[in-house]
Scaffold this active site. Structure first.
Site, PDB file in Angstrom:
ATOM      1  N   TYR A 119     -13.481   6.084 -13.702  1.00 39.54           N
ATOM      2  CA  TYR A 119     -13.402   4.858 -12.888  1.00 39.54           C
ATOM      3  C   TYR A 119     -14.046   3.671 -13.616  1.00 39.54           C
ATOM      4  O   TYR A 119     -13.496   2.574 -13.667  1.00 39.54           O
ATOM      5  CB  TYR A 119     -14.112   5.162 -11.573  1.00 39.54           C
ATOM      6  CG  TYR A 119     -14.162   4.057 -10.555  1.00 39.54           C
ATOM      7  CD1 TYR A 119     -13.026   3.711  -9.824  1.00 39.54           C
ATOM      8  CD2 TYR A 119     -15.362   3.404 -10.275  1.00 39.54           C
ATOM      9  CE1 TYR A 119     -13.091   2.713  -8.860  1.00 39.54           C
ATOM     10  CE2 TYR A 119     -15.436   2.421  -9.314  1.00 39.54           C
ATOM     11  CZ  TYR A 119     -14.297   2.078  -8.602  1.00 39.54           C
ATOM     12  OH  TYR A 119     -14.366   1.103  -7.652  1.00 39.54           O
TER      13      TYR A 119
ATOM     14  N   ASP B 144       0.853  -1.203   0.000  1.00 42.15           N
ATOM     15  CA  ASP B 144       0.000   0.000   0.000  1.00 42.15           C
ATOM     16  C   ASP B 144       0.880   1.240   0.000  1.00 42.15           C
ATOM     17  O   ASP B 144       1.844   1.339   0.751  1.00 42.15           O
ATOM     18  CB  ASP B 144      -0.943   0.059   1.201  1.00 42.15           C
ATOM     19  CG  ASP B 144      -2.208   0.846   0.891  1.00 42.15           C
ATOM     20  OD1 ASP B 144      -3.306   0.276   0.942  1.00 42.15           O
ATOM     21  OD2 ASP B 144      -2.080   2.058   0.570  1.00 42.15           O
TER      22      ASP B 144
ATOM     23  N   LYS C 166     -12.333   0.233 -14.781  1.00 43.36           N
ATOM     24  CA  LYS C 166     -12.785  -1.024 -14.173  1.00 43.36           C
ATOM     25  C   LYS C 166     -13.251  -2.040 -15.209  1.00 43.36           C
ATOM     26  O   LYS C 166     -13.123  -3.244 -14.997  1.00 43.36           O
ATOM     27  CB  LYS C 166     -13.908  -0.747 -13.151  1.00 43.36           C
ATOM     28  CG  LYS C 166     -13.410  -0.105 -11.850  1.00 43.36           C
ATOM     29  CD  LYS C 166     -12.300  -0.908 -11.237  1.00 43.36           C
ATOM     30  CE  LYS C 166     -12.154  -0.722  -9.746  1.00 43.36           C
ATOM     31  NZ  LYS C 166     -10.950  -1.408  -9.212  1.00 43.36           N
TER      32      LYS C 166
HETATM   33  P1  NAI Z   1      -9.800   1.902   0.011  1.00 42.74           P
HETATM   34  O1  NAI Z   1      -9.570   3.322  -0.405  1.00 42.74           O
HETATM   35  O2  NAI Z   1     -10.000   1.618   1.450  1.00 42.74           O
HETATM   36  O3  NAI Z   1      -8.614   0.969  -0.506  1.00 42.74           O
HETATM   37  C1  NAI Z   1      -7.817   1.247  -1.619  1.00 42.74           C
HETATM   38  C2  NAI Z   1      -6.369   1.153  -1.189  1.00 42.74           C
HETATM   39  O4  NAI Z   1      -5.520   1.271  -2.335  1.00 42.74           O
HETATM   40  C3  NAI Z   1      -5.981   2.260  -0.214  1.00 42.74           C
HETATM   41  O5  NAI Z   1      -5.442   1.709   0.975  1.00 42.74           O
HETATM   42  C4  NAI Z   1      -4.935   3.058  -0.990  1.00 42.74           C
HETATM   43  O6  NAI Z   1      -3.891   3.600  -0.177  1.00 42.74           O
HETATM   44  C5  NAI Z   1      -4.390   2.012  -1.945  1.00 42.74           C
HETATM   45  N1  NAI Z   1      -3.755   2.614  -3.126  1.00 42.74           N
HETATM   46  C6  NAI Z   1      -4.216   3.632  -3.883  1.00 42.74           C
HETATM   47  N2  NAI Z   1      -3.346   3.920  -4.860  1.00 42.74           N
HETATM   48  C7  NAI Z   1      -2.316   3.056  -4.736  1.00 42.74           C
HETATM   49  C8  NAI Z   1      -1.121   2.847  -5.461  1.00 42.74           C
HETATM   50  N3  NAI Z   1      -0.805   3.609  -6.517  1.00 42.74           N
HETATM   51  N4  NAI Z   1      -0.273   1.871  -5.062  1.00 42.74           N
HETATM   52  C9  NAI Z   1      -0.587   1.090  -3.989  1.00 42.74           C
HETATM   53  N5  NAI Z   1      -1.699   1.255  -3.256  1.00 42.74           N
HETATM   54  C10 NAI Z   1      -2.548   2.224  -3.619  1.00 42.74           C
HETATM   55  O7  NAI Z   1     -11.053   1.410  -0.841  1.00 42.74           O
HETATM   56  P2  NAI Z   1     -11.764  -0.033  -0.947  1.00 42.74           P
HETATM   57  O8  NAI Z   1     -13.197   0.238  -0.978  1.00 42.74           O
HETATM   58  O9  NAI Z   1     -11.200  -0.992   0.019  1.00 42.74           O
HETATM   59  O10 NAI Z   1     -11.347  -0.443  -2.446  1.00 42.74           O
HETATM   60  C11 NAI Z   1     -10.601  -1.600  -2.782  1.00 42.74           C
HETATM   61  C12 NAI Z   1     -10.850  -1.916  -4.246  1.00 42.74           C
HETATM   62  O11 NAI Z   1     -12.215  -2.299  -4.424  1.00 42.74           O
HETATM   63  C13 NAI Z   1     -10.602  -0.744  -5.193  1.00 42.74           C
HETATM   64  O12 NAI Z   1     -10.023  -1.228  -6.395  1.00 42.74           O
HETATM   65  C14 NAI Z   1     -12.006  -0.232  -5.469  1.00 42.74           C
HETATM   66  O13 NAI Z   1     -12.077   0.447  -6.689  1.00 42.74           O
HETATM   67  C15 NAI Z   1     -12.783  -1.524  -5.472  1.00 42.74           C
HETATM   68  N6  NAI Z   1     -14.207  -1.370  -5.257  1.00 42.74           N
HETATM   69  C16 NAI Z   1     -14.702  -1.033  -4.038  1.00 42.74           C
HETATM   70  C17 NAI Z   1     -16.069  -0.929  -3.858  1.00 42.74           C
HETATM   71  C18 NAI Z   1     -16.667  -0.653  -2.534  1.00 42.74           C
HETATM   72  O14 NAI Z   1     -17.921  -0.733  -2.422  1.00 42.74           O
HETATM   73  N7  NAI Z   1     -15.879  -0.344  -1.507  1.00 42.74           N
HETATM   74  C19 NAI Z   1     -17.010  -1.093  -4.975  1.00 42.74           C
HETATM   75  C20 NAI Z   1     -16.395  -1.512  -6.200  1.00 42.74           C
HETATM   76  C21 NAI Z   1     -15.032  -1.623  -6.317  1.00 42.74           C
END
Ligand code: NAI
Length: 300
Positions: A164, A38, A168
């Site tokens: 996005y 991360d 995706k």
């Molecule tokens: P989140 O924001 O808690 O987690 C995303 C993580 O990715 C963060 O910890 C961030 O620091 C890290 N990150 C961002 N850019 C980065 C990079 N360049 N290199 C390494 N790490 C990086 O959000 P969440 O909800 O846990 O999302 C996880 C995945 O699930 C994402 O791909 C999101 O698009 C996808 N998603 C989430 C949904 C939801 O309902 N929460 C719905 C659909 C998809």
């Protein structure tokens, strides 16, 4: 028999919080050695923190094995280095969950080109680069389980998320070809489309009583299943609030309009047949679509 990952090495990108953290904790609890990657940035991708390190501490406190990695999924050299460190420490990389992501929501008319490019870069290129870094190791091992992360916004659309959504669904395009290219080396590639209460979804106006029912850990069993030896390949698993389903791309049987009378009017007049879903199919590869066209031509 319960599912274990004792001889497996896993990398989870974006695992410093939200869904990724849950995946990392769950894999470690079942015996996998886990790289917690991360960058530790904010929701829009700015800044840095030691989020990955904290998750590693949690895993170690629970008796598991893990290492942190602060590299960005958008930097190929950093991903190569991350994979090399995992292989050096633990002998291979068997599981890769591409989960890192950011948001820059705006309606398309107000969207800046830079916000579009950044989101596509983090999600799409940031999925391809860790996979590319691990691909040859997985091929040599004759084993790999890769999970990519899509979204209902990509599969179906969502206001304010053209950047996005494009990224995706691009990820699904990547999966569809990698599932074919990985077949002969036992590399399975699947996608998760999660719904979960995380910082990514906290400002969307979801009522608190519903938000409470969308715990990220409710998505985890589905993702962990996609990391197992018996995982399918090319599946798009949708998951949220404890419910699981499959999303797939289907194509209707369609109609052969012949060579002679082809016209715009014929397409208009046959729209009902073109779109009739009664014999629709999901194909495993693109060539099946052309094969159908030729079959229909031969049948006529
Ligand atoms: P989140 O924001 O808690 O987690 C995303 C993580 O990715 C963060 O910890 C961030 O620091 C890290 N990150 C961002 N850019 C980065 C990079 N360049 N290199 C390494 N790490 C990086 O959000 P969440 O909800 O846990 O999302 C996880 C995945 O699930 C994402 O791909 C999101 O698009 C996808 N998603 C989430 C949904 C939801 O309902 N929460 C719905 C659909 C998809």
């Amino acid at each position: 028999m319960s599912i274990r990952f004792d001889d497996k090495v896993a990398i989870v990108t974006g695992a410093g919080g939200g869904l990724g953290r849950e995946y990392a904790l769950a894999l470690a609890a079942r015996g996998a050695k886990v790289v917690v990657n991360d960058l530790g940035g904010s929701r829009d991708g700015t800044g840095h923190s030691d989020a990955a390190l904290k998750v590693v501490e949690e895993i170690k406190a629970a008796g598991g094995e893990a290492m942190s990695n602060g590299g960005s999924v958008t930097e190929y050299e950093q991903m190569v280095e991350m994979v090399a460190k995992a292989k050096e420490a633990w002998g291979g990389v068997h599981i890769l969950i591409n989960n890192a992501g950011v948001l820059r929501d705006k309606s398309f008319s107000k969207m800046e080109i830079a916000d579009f490019e950044l989101v596509v870069n983090v999600h799409l290129m940031g999925t391809m680069k860790p996979i590319k870094a691990a691909w040859e190791i997985m091929r040599t091992q004759n084993y790999g389980r890769i999970v990519v992360t899509t979204s209902s916004s990509g599969l179906y659309g969502n206001f304010g998320q053209s950047n996005y959504g494009a990224a995706k669904l691009g990820i699904i395009g990547l999966m569809q070809t990698l599932k074919i290219e990985g077949q002969k080396n036992n590399i399975h590639v699947n996608a998760i489309s999660p719904v979960a209460a995380t910082r990514m979804t906290e400002n969307l106006g979801i009522p608190p009583e519903i938000f409470e029912k969308l715990k990220p850990e409710y998505v985890t069993p589905g993702v962990v299943y996609l990391c197992t030896e018996e995982a399918p390949t090319g599946a798009i698993l949708t998951a949220g609030a404890g419910a699981f389903a499959l999303s797939r791309v289907v194509e209707t049987e369609g109609v052969y309009l012949g060579e002679g009378g082809l016209s715009v009017e014929e397409v208009r007049d046959n729209w009902g047949k073109i779109t009739d879903g009664s014999n629709q199919q999901a194909y495993f590869m693109g060539g099946e679509q052309s094969a159908k066209f030729f079959r229909k031509m031969m049948e006529s």
